[in-house]
Design a protein around this motif. Sequence first.
Motif, mmCIF file in Angstrom:
data_model
loop_
_atom_site.group_PDB
_atom_site.id
_atom_site.type_symbol
_atom_site.label_atom_id
_atom_site.label_comp_id
_atom_site.label_asym_id
_atom_site.label_seq_id
_atom_site.Cartn_x
_atom_site.Cartn_y
_atom_site.Cartn_z
ATOM 1 N N ALA A 48 -31.764 -2.803 33.973
ATOM 2 C CA ALA A 48 -30.568 -3.012 34.788
ATOM 3 C C ALA A 48 -29.307 -2.674 34.004
ATOM 4 N N HIS A 49 -29.306 -2.997 32.718
ATOM 5 C CA HIS A 49 -28.132 -2.770 31.874
ATOM 6 C C HIS A 49 -27.880 -1.281 31.651
ATOM 7 N N TYR A 50 -28.951 -0.527 31.430
ATOM 8 C CA TYR A 50 -28.822 0.889 31.088
ATOM 9 C C TYR A 50 -29.192 1.833 32.228
ATOM 10 N N HIS A 51 -29.629 1.296 33.350
ATOM 11 C CA HIS A 51 -30.017 2.114 34.496
ATOM 12 C C HIS A 51 -31.157 3.067 34.141
ATOM 13 N N ILE A 52 -32.203 2.481 33.559
ATOM 14 C CA ILE A 52 -33.394 3.242 33.195
ATOM 15 C C ILE A 52 -34.607 2.641 33.908
ATOM 16 N N LYS A 53 -35.760 3.303 33.766
ATOM 17 C CA LYS A 53 -37.004 2.827 34.374
ATOM 18 C C LYS A 53 -37.768 1.961 33.374
ATOM 19 N N ASP A 54 -38.615 1.091 33.887
ATOM 20 C CA ASP A 54 -39.364 0.213 32.986
ATOM 21 C C ASP A 54 -40.364 0.972 32.129
ATOM 22 N N THR A 55 -40.726 2.166 32.531
ATOM 23 C CA THR A 55 -41.642 2.993 31.742
ATOM 24 C C THR A 55 -40.924 3.712 30.600
ATOM 25 N N GLU A 56 -39.625 3.530 30.517
ATOM 26 C CA GLU A 56 -38.814 4.252 29.528
ATOM 27 C C GLU A 56 -38.320 3.353 28.407
ATOM 28 N N CYS A 57 -38.940 2.191 28.226
ATOM 29 C CA CYS A 57 -38.441 1.221 27.247
ATOM 30 C C CYS A 57 -39.591 0.535 26.523
ATOM 31 N N ILE A 58 -39.416 0.304 25.222
ATOM 32 C CA ILE A 58 -40.373 -0.454 24.419
ATOM 33 C C ILE A 58 -39.599 -1.432 23.549
ATOM 34 N N ILE A 59 -40.152 -2.635 23.348
ATOM 35 C CA ILE A 59 -39.507 -3.673 22.558
ATOM 36 C C ILE A 59 -40.132 -3.716 21.167
ATOM 37 N N GLY A 60 -39.288 -3.888 20.152
ATOM 38 C CA GLY A 60 -39.777 -3.980 18.784
ATOM 39 C C GLY A 60 -39.228 -5.197 18.069
ATOM 40 N N ALA A 61 -39.863 -5.566 16.973
ATOM 41 C CA ALA A 61 -39.368 -6.635 16.111
ATOM 42 C C ALA A 61 -38.238 -6.054 15.268
ATOM 43 N N GLY A 62 -37.069 -5.949 15.889
ATOM 44 C CA GLY A 62 -35.974 -5.188 15.309
ATOM 45 C C GLY A 62 -36.172 -3.717 15.626
ATOM 46 N N SER A 63 -35.085 -2.967 15.672
ATOM 47 C CA SER A 63 -35.236 -1.536 15.960
ATOM 48 C C SER A 63 -35.965 -0.811 14.843
ATOM 49 N N ASP A 64 -36.002 -1.407 13.642
ATOM 50 C CA ASP A 64 -36.719 -0.737 12.556
ATOM 51 C C ASP A 64 -38.223 -0.697 12.803
ATOM 52 N N GLN A 65 -38.757 -1.640 13.591
ATOM 53 C CA GLN A 65 -40.174 -1.529 13.936
ATOM 54 C C GLN A 65 -40.423 -0.323 14.830
ATOM 55 N N VAL A 66 -39.472 -0.016 15.708
ATOM 56 C CA VAL A 66 -39.625 1.163 16.561
ATOM 57 C C VAL A 66 -39.536 2.433 15.714
ATOM 58 N N ILE A 67 -38.712 2.413 14.669
ATOM 59 C CA ILE A 67 -38.669 3.546 13.730
ATOM 60 C C ILE A 67 -40.048 3.773 13.126
ATOM 61 N N GLU A 68 -40.672 2.697 12.693
ATOM 62 C CA GLU A 68 -42.005 2.805 12.095
ATOM 63 C C GLU A 68 -43.018 3.357 13.099
ATOM 64 N N LEU A 69 -42.938 2.908 14.346
ATOM 65 C CA LEU A 69 -43.847 3.425 15.372
ATOM 66 C C LEU A 69 -43.644 4.925 15.567
ATOM 67 N N CYS A 70 -42.383 5.354 15.569
ATOM 68 C CA CYS A 70 -42.090 6.787 15.733
ATOM 69 C C CYS A 70 -42.686 7.599 14.597
ATOM 70 N N MET A 71 -42.600 7.062 13.379
ATOM 71 C CA MET A 71 -43.143 7.783 12.230
ATOM 72 C C MET A 71 -44.655 7.949 12.353
ATOM 73 N N HIS A 72 -45.340 6.890 12.731
ATOM 74 C CA HIS A 72 -46.798 6.963 12.832
ATOM 75 C C HIS A 72 -47.244 7.805 14.024
ATOM 76 N N ALA A 73 -46.441 7.832 15.070
ATOM 77 C CA ALA A 73 -46.811 8.600 16.256
ATOM 78 C C ALA A 73 -46.621 10.099 16.052
ATOM 79 N N LYS A 74 -45.645 10.470 15.230
ATOM 80 C CA LYS A 74 -45.239 11.878 15.183
ATOM 81 C C LYS A 74 -45.525 12.580 13.855
ATOM 82 N N THR A 75 -45.761 11.835 12.783
ATOM 83 C CA THR A 75 -45.916 12.488 11.477
ATOM 84 C C THR A 75 -47.264 12.168 10.841
ATOM 85 N N HIS A 76 -47.563 12.908 9.797
ATOM 86 C CA HIS A 76 -48.774 12.705 9.006
ATOM 87 C C HIS A 76 -48.463 13.192 7.596
ATOM 88 N N LYS A 77 -49.368 12.985 6.692
ATOM 89 C CA LYS A 77 -49.154 13.436 5.326
ATOM 90 C C LYS A 77 -48.930 14.940 5.320
#
Length: 370
Positions: free
Chosen positions: A77-106
């Motif tokens: 409601a605050h950002y006018h987005i869909k519920d499929t477009e949002c994820i909650i993290g333990a601080g935004s730094d947890q979402v950073i970590e998720l992005c790293m594991h989802a997109k990168t490798h050694k």
Amino acid sequence: MRFNEELASIATYQAGKPIEEVVRNFGLREQDIIKLASNENPYGTSARVVQAIKDNAHKAHLYPDDSMRALIERLCAHYHIKDTECIIGAGSDQVIELCMHAKTHKGSKILIAGVTFAMYEIYAKHIGVEVIKTPSQTHDLAQFYELFIQHRPDVVFLCVPNNPLGECLGRDEVYEFIDHIGNESDGETLVVLDGAYQEFAAYKDLSKRICPHDLVSRFSHVIYLGTFSKAYGLGGMRVGYGIAQASIIQALYKLRAPFNITTLSLVAACEVFDDMEFVERTIESNFVQMRRYEEFAESRGIGYIPSYTNFITFVLSNPYDSSVICDTLLREGIIIRNLASYGINAFRITIGTQEQNDRVLCALGEIFSS
């Protein structure tokens, strides 16, 4: 005991010193210590939020609703987005970590500014990812683009505004850059736009305001990060979020641990939307008080970086040394952030209350007059 070889190249993240440590080390009283090192909200937490936490304290033994449905609905409601477009993290730094594991490798590469949030590099090194930094300490998008063409990184981090320096890119130049990266990579390079301090930037200058809805509707290769730790006064509750198109969010959900924020954190984050006056007062007071630090620096010829955040960075020249100054203030019970570990002679001060700033500016006045 042997550990993951990647750990050898990682420096432990140095958070701002806790009040408890200063009490132990210097024999000071807790009530005499000012902590302005971690960009927490100096005005505390909204009274409504505090009451909501108390009212729900009896639920502390229960896991939270793992769907985070109530909070996601508030964010939608605050950002006018869909519920499929949002994820909650333990601080935004947890979402950073998720992005790293989802997109990168050694063997992958990421691209960051010369001086920016340290956790981008730390999470990358966990995986064995090469970190490419711009020669400029601040965000120079021409340098970003040149290095992107040269290295083709899997992830580009833009911290808008930038922590720990405080400068902020403009919205139009950010969107143009993101568009170029998408075209050059066929949408395969993930751009992580860290908006931890966006509430402050948007208040100070609307041309800096990044709208998550705009990002989601225009770009398929971007994720916006936000947090309740700064303007909303919930640093101790550790709640952040990521906003992106559904395909990105779905990938991150595969990595998210269950119940990754607490029951009371969820209650607190939901409640902040019912007391936006507290947030607005916080931001307005922040820039009134920041002007005092700017005037202090200007009157003494001290360099500082114009800030779009809730902190200000003083950049020093000889004979002043940031480590000596920070240590001197620490012994007086004033905790600020030394940036020497970033390779610069500078320190960062969270903008406090009027009373806190009175004391800090008095102490700085004595240091820079000696």
